[in-house]
Design a protein around this motif. Sequence first.
Motif, mmCIF file in Angstrom:
data_model
loop_
_atom_site.group_PDB
_atom_site.id
_atom_site.type_symbol
_atom_site.label_atom_id
_atom_site.label_comp_id
_atom_site.label_asym_id
_atom_site.label_seq_id
_atom_site.Cartn_x
_atom_site.Cartn_y
_atom_site.Cartn_z
ATOM 1 N N SER A 1 73.478 81.188 91.426
ATOM 2 C CA SER A 1 74.853 81.175 90.924
ATOM 3 C C SER A 1 75.314 79.729 90.764
ATOM 4 C CB SER A 1 75.772 81.932 91.877
ATOM 5 O OG SER A 1 75.869 81.256 93.127
ATOM 6 N N SER A 2 76.480 79.564 90.151
ATOM 7 C CA SER A 2 76.959 78.214 89.846
ATOM 8 C C SER A 2 77.119 77.363 91.100
ATOM 9 C CB SER A 2 78.285 78.291 89.081
ATOM 10 O OG SER A 2 79.241 79.054 89.810
ATOM 11 N N SER A 3 77.698 77.922 92.160
ATOM 12 C CA SER A 3 77.893 77.136 93.378
ATOM 13 C C SER A 3 76.558 76.831 94.054
ATOM 14 C CB SER A 3 78.819 77.858 94.355
ATOM 15 O OG SER A 3 78.295 79.122 94.709
ATOM 16 N N ALA A 4 75.636 77.800 94.040
ATOM 17 C CA ALA A 4 74.306 77.562 94.607
ATOM 18 C C ALA A 4 73.576 76.486 93.813
ATOM 19 C CB ALA A 4 73.497 78.853 94.623
ATOM 20 N N SER A 5 73.758 76.494 92.485
ATOM 21 C CA SER A 5 73.119 75.485 91.641
ATOM 22 C C SER A 5 73.638 74.090 91.956
ATOM 23 C CB SER A 5 73.360 75.810 90.164
ATOM 24 O OG SER A 5 72.716 77.021 89.813
ATOM 25 N N SER B 1 75.826 85.984 99.690
ATOM 26 C CA SER B 1 76.517 85.554 100.901
ATOM 27 C C SER B 1 77.757 84.723 100.592
ATOM 28 C CB SER B 1 75.549 84.722 101.764
ATOM 29 O OG SER B 1 76.187 84.253 102.933
ATOM 30 N N GLY B 2 78.687 84.775 101.534
ATOM 31 C CA GLY B 2 79.877 83.931 101.455
ATOM 32 C C GLY B 2 79.761 82.722 102.362
ATOM 33 N N THR C 1 72.406 75.948 104.463
ATOM 34 C CA THR C 1 71.940 77.328 104.282
ATOM 35 C C THR C 1 71.167 77.480 102.975
ATOM 36 O OG1 THR C 1 74.075 78.004 103.310
ATOM 37 C CG2 THR C 1 73.780 78.344 105.684
ATOM 38 N N VAL C 2 71.571 76.757 101.948
ATOM 39 C CA VAL C 2 70.813 76.794 100.691
ATOM 40 C C VAL C 2 69.442 76.158 100.890
ATOM 41 C CG1 VAL C 2 70.713 75.898 98.323
ATOM 42 C CG2 VAL C 2 72.838 76.895 99.192
ATOM 43 N N VAL D 1 73.241 83.952 95.439
ATOM 44 C CA VAL D 1 74.514 84.221 94.764
ATOM 45 C C VAL D 1 75.641 84.117 95.777
ATOM 46 C CG1 VAL D 1 75.865 85.905 93.449
ATOM 47 C CG2 VAL D 1 73.384 85.749 93.108
ATOM 48 N N ASP D 2 76.694 83.439 95.400
ATOM 49 C CA ASP D 2 77.873 83.279 96.253
ATOM 50 C C ASP D 2 78.785 84.490 96.091
ATOM 51 O OD1 ASP D 2 80.075 82.449 97.671
ATOM 52 O OD2 ASP D 2 80.349 80.566 96.583
ATOM 53 N N LYS D 3 79.180 85.086 97.213
ATOM 54 C CA LYS D 3 80.096 86.237 97.156
ATOM 55 C C LYS D 3 81.445 85.861 96.557
ATOM 56 C CE LYS D 3 78.419 89.010 101.071
ATOM 57 N NZ LYS D 3 78.733 89.453 102.462
ATOM 58 N N GLY D 4 81.798 84.608 96.652
ATOM 59 C CA GLY D 4 83.081 84.187 96.111
ATOM 60 C C GLY D 4 83.084 84.028 94.607
#
Length: 229
Positions: A139-143, A95-96, A102-103, A115-118
């Motif tokens: 993903s890194s941003s989710a982490s 998702s973006g 949301t996480v 996983v971030d779409k970006g």
Amino acid sequence: MAAAASISSTVKAQRVMVVDDHMSVVDMVIQFLETLGGFEVVGRASSLEDACDTGKKLQPDLVILDLVLSDGVAGLRLIDELRRSSPDTRYLIYSGNLTLNTVRSSMAAGVLGIVDKGGPLSELRDALRSAMTGTPYFSSSASDFLRHLVREKRTEKRTVELSPRERSVLTMLAEGMSSKEIAAKLGLSMHTVVNHRSNLMRKTGLHRVAQLSRYAVEIGLLNPPKTGA
């Protein structure tokens, strides 16, 4: 491609449904799955209604799911809808629309990965390979959001109700005052101050003055120490 081939040869192919309201994204993900190997796309959907009907009928191993669908509903509702009819299905959020909330909601729903779409496609690749063995992936941003949630949870866990006197004793302990100095400052007996210290340790689960000092900073009783240049 050698890694993908070795995985697909030793792990049963995963039956996948892709749920996203952007057809270009669905097509891209399907093509990406084909290049990785080890996946069989059995369904696609752009709305919650379509995803529910398809998911209940096919009971896929993995759903790659956007958080916001074309009908304006949260994609996470699909997990609740399918949980009874397809209890073994796992979910990978792609998702973006990642935010702290949301996480948090995704984790509460029990997703396998986020996983971030970006982010780069390599993160989606790694998430899909992890999904083949049921291994969580973020993903890194989710982490980054997850680390924030962990810190938040730790603070929440230790946030307890303290009496005004206990807060005063905690503040003075954090300022480096001894029990004798605190007793003199507050006009209390040493025995009373020691009891307050014991209560603070029991309530917070912290047993060292340094830990109590950090806790006093966390709950806003004390400013954090300044670091030198």
